[in-house]
Design a protein around this motif. Structure first.
Motif: not given
Lengths: 295, 158
Positions: B80, B84, B2-3, B50, B87-88, B54-55
């Protein structure tokens, strides 16, 4: 009990987000610092420009395909008309060129100089525009010529009608041109009618320049032609830059507010030309190829 | 498994958004073009924090810098930061109603432009007038459109 991370195929968590952000932010800031200081990052940019070139070509291809199709489907009569108009124009220009040769000779005699001062650029190389960025921050073109064609930084760029700008970031096969209208660009100009010299700054608006350094009482009016003055040794002398479109004299300010319209049709031109100074000229580029003949 | 499919969709859509963002357009159209690559980064940071994370923000930012950065690293830093924050906050934001999600995305879009605006100012580059913020407004107004895409993405991942 199958609801664990492994069974749901969730990728492992890895480095925490905060740390990763810190690393990337530090990296970005150091890149910025290095870029501001010049130096080796120019090499990285040069390489990245080479990598970006195929994508830029691909992005420009729809426009190129459209131009090609339109050219191919142009009516015979349109072409004949165009041909006739061009022939007339050529005759006109031939007459002007003859007159010019005469004037040049006269000028030479009057000044008794080694060479006529206006004739400092003689070689040129056509380049196709492959990417356009025109907004209030940046007015840039990217064209399909680079160091392999002998282009160097700061080289003057013209189009049929007048000056366009200068080369800024030169890649191997492509060059970013900073246009006259870019807010970070200034060109030394001369008012053709009076000979007064000043600077024309870009405004970020398409095809518009501003002349902020003229005193209130200076002799300038709408329609005056601006030509390059040749000061600063980036641009050759006497190329048309723009024509004055508005002069505002406001008693509150000691300077006149003058705007000008750029002569070169910037949003329409798809072909521009790089200029080379004559080798004898002090501003001649050392990298000029021996035979950059006009196509 | 899946990933990897999520990853390929992520790469493809971000690449497409990037191409659309740097595609040469007429002046007036370019003036209102939403920052699609930034939207893609926010979207994927919320949906699959995931996978890209950030990448993704950093790499997309660097690519934007090659094309239109006044200073190299400018967009890389801005994106970035955006990635970030997204994501947080992804767990909180994902379950909020559409309106609040839109406000969150608008704030991130504004933050990314504010970072590059500040860097333009500090490094002595032209910072532009109010026209600079127009794409941000358009992008924010378009955010609800990504909701449908978000729903299909969630279904695909279930």
């Amino acid at each position: 009990m199958s609801n664990t991370a492994a069974s749901r195929n969730i990728p492992p968590r890895g480095t925490p987000a905060g740390l990763r952000f810190f690393v990337y932010a530090t990296l970005s800031l150091s890149i910025m610092w290095l870029d501001q200081r010049g130096g080796w990052l120019d090499t990285v940019r040069f390489a990245l420009q080479a990598v970006a070139y195929p994508l830029q070509m691909a992005l420009a291809s729809p426009a190129a395909a459209w131009d090609w199709t339109r050219e191919n489907f142009e009516q015979r009569t349109t072409l004949q008309q165009e041909n006739r108009a061009l022939r007339e124009r050529l005759r006109e220009l031939e007459l002007l060129a003859m007159r010019r040769a005469d004037l040049e000779r006269e000028n030479f005699e009057l000044r008794s100089l080694g060479s006529a001062a206006t004739d400092v650029a003689d070689r040129w190389l056509a380049a196709r525009v492959i990417a356009v960025e025109t907004n209030r921050l940046r007015q840039r073109y990217t064209v399909d010529r680079g160091t392999v064609h002998g282009i160097s930084k700061g080289q003057a760029v013209i189009a049929g009608e007048g000056l366009v700008g200068q080369g800024l970031r030169v890649g191997p096969w492509s060059t970013e041109i900073i246009l006259l209208a870019d807010p970070e660009h200034a060109v030394p100009v001369q008012i053709a009618r009076t000979g007064q010299r000043t600077l024309a700054l870009g405004t970020g608006r398409n095809g518009e320049l501003s002349l902020p350094y003229l005193p209130l009482q200076s002799d300038i009016r709408e329609g005056d032609l601006l030509v390059t003055s040749g000061l600063g040794k980036t641009f050759p002398t006497g190329y048309p830059v723009g024509s004055v479109s508005a002069v505002r004299r406001d008693g509150a300010s000691p300077l006149a507010q003058v705007t000008a319209k750029i002569t070169a049709k910037l949003d329409r031109d798809r072909v521009v030309a790089f200029l080379w100074f004559k080798p004898a000229h002090p501003a001649a580029s050392p990298t000029a190829p021996p035979a950059a003949t006009p196509p | 498994m899946i990933a990897s499919t999520v990853r390929s969709r992520l790469v493809l859509t971000t690449l497409a958004a990037f191409v659309l963002q740097v595609l040469p357009l007429p002046f007036w159209l370019a003036a209102i073009r939403p920052p699609l690559a930034v939207i893609a980064v926010i979207f994927w940071s919320l949906i699959a924090p995931r996978v890209g994370g950030i990448t993704l923000g950093f790499v997309t930012g660097l690519a934007l810098d090659v094309y239109r950065g006044a200073v190299f690293g400018q967009h890389a830093l801005a994106l970035s930061l955006v990635a970030y924050i997204a994501v947080r906050q992804h767990l909180l934001v994902r379950n909020k109603p559409l309106f609040e999600q839109t406000v969150f995305a608008a704030a991130l879009l504004f933050a990314s432009e504010a970072v590059s605006w500040a860097i333009d100012g500090w490094t002595g580059n032209a910072a532009g007038g109010w026209m600079r913020w127009l794409p941000i407004l358009v992008g924010s107004l378009l955010w609800p459109l990504t909701a449908a895409w978000q729903a299909s993405e969630n279904r695909a991942r279930r």
